[in-house]
Enzyme design. Sequence first.
Site, PDB file in Angstrom:
ATOM      1  CD  GLU A  55      23.969  32.753  74.430  1.00 31.13           C
ATOM      2  OE1 GLU A  55      24.551  33.398  75.310  1.00 31.13           O
ATOM      3  OE2 GLU A  55      23.560  31.579  74.599  1.00 31.13           O
ATOM      4  CE  LYS A 155      24.236  33.789  78.883  1.00 34.79           C
ATOM      5  NZ  LYS A 155      24.954  32.824  78.022  1.00 34.79           N
ATOM      6  CB  CYS A 188      21.783  30.943  76.945  1.00 33.07           C
ATOM      7  SG  CYS A 188      22.423  29.254  76.693  1.00 33.07           S
TER       8      CYS A 188
END
Length: 490
Positions: A55, A155, A188
């Site tokens: 990321e 995300k 993440c």
Amino acid sequence: YIAAVYEHESVLSPNPTALVDRQSALELMGRNLDIYEQQVAAAARQGAQIIVFPEDGIHGFNFTRSSIYPYLDFVVHSHSVKWNPCREPHLFNDTEVIQRLSCMALKNKIFLVANLGTKQPCEHTDPHCPSDGRYQFNTNVAFNDDGMLVATYRKHNLYFEYAFDNPPEPDYKLFDTPFAGKFGMFTCFDILFFEPAVNLIRQYNVKQVAYPTAWMNQLPLLSAVEFQQAFATAFNVNILAANIHHPTLGMTGSGIYTPVKSFIYHNMESYGGKLIVAEIPVISTDYKTHLESNERFRKKLHRSCETVTSSLMDDQACFKEGQETPGRVTGKGREELPPPFYAEMMYDNFTFVPLRGEKGELQVCANTLCCYLTYQRAVVTDELYALGVFDGLHTVHGTYYVQACALVKCGGLSFSTCGQEVTDATALIDFQLWGNMSTPYIFPLLLTSGITLDFADHMGWKNNHYFISKNRTSSGLLTAALYGRWYEKD
């Protein structure tokens, strides 16, 4: 199949809040993409069929909403558009980064997953449309070995990323490979939440996960490699986790994980990137997972503390907080349990009891959660260990409900050091740790000296308790924990 992940030390903008033009943004991103290009070729030479990058690896971080704009590519988030950016570069404007990634995949005949910033214009009739008339997303893109864009994932759980928007609905994004079947993607902070990570795995029976991350390590329970492995173990999946490499920011820790083996990189000392290539088994989708037995467990779960007893113990397995906890009944008659103490760990107020002597049995409770430990040390060292419990809402750097039973090495010899970040230990401990968890989602953590990983000998449900046991860790024990996520209480 052979997988690769690259832990990338990204070339960062010296001033991410400054407004720059597209050309300067492309120049900076180009320096990172040059490194990607070398790594894709290196991975392909070693036979890798898929590579995952971290990321924020291409553009960096700490932007504002307006300063990141020149770094954003345009990407169509739809299945209906079939597009090969390398072969059809002129289809859309502002797709230079996507084109380069697509060409890397095509040229090296490899599946490729990378993370970048993307933009999407929106109409003011759209109730979610930001006032500047565009969405900005933190996006993973996946290309097949012909350079086709096969999936995009936006995300969902942003971690203080003010430059980006949340997508209106969680993306469940899969792409198919000839060598390992379907892969899912998330990013993440997503790994700590039900949506979309857990739901993706449950609904689509995903067994391979591509996971770009920019993770700041937090010991003792949330270092990158520790949690990545626990996730692979808990859900019986393979995870290809690529982290960013910036030791000064506490960022390192990548790996290729199967439920029974890990190939990891954790390095806080030196600089530069690291390519990991490993051959791992394809997990068949008909394999019974922890989770399915967990689901069965959940249906017959006793919610109330008082009704839970354990056949592993003689006496009642739960006590209301504040109630006098009786000592253990052992062959030698009653032994007094050490009194609990309180210390902050990972910003949460844990209740601890210290480990004393060469062996023993301990218990500690908070709210409805009781944790039990039997332990035996090979040699009694002068290190302080404690058994801690937390059952509550974690509210710092994100809000989520945690049920945790944790055996940790303390920072020093005083109780106040329990919960501190510790990286080295010498004590070899045999243990069995269990707790009457109220959630089926339990991540078994086992971290050893030097931030290395070990695998439990046994784990699972028994008599409405989840347990983990280990005879003799491979090196000094830092953390052995059951990290439960009670998603419904978030």
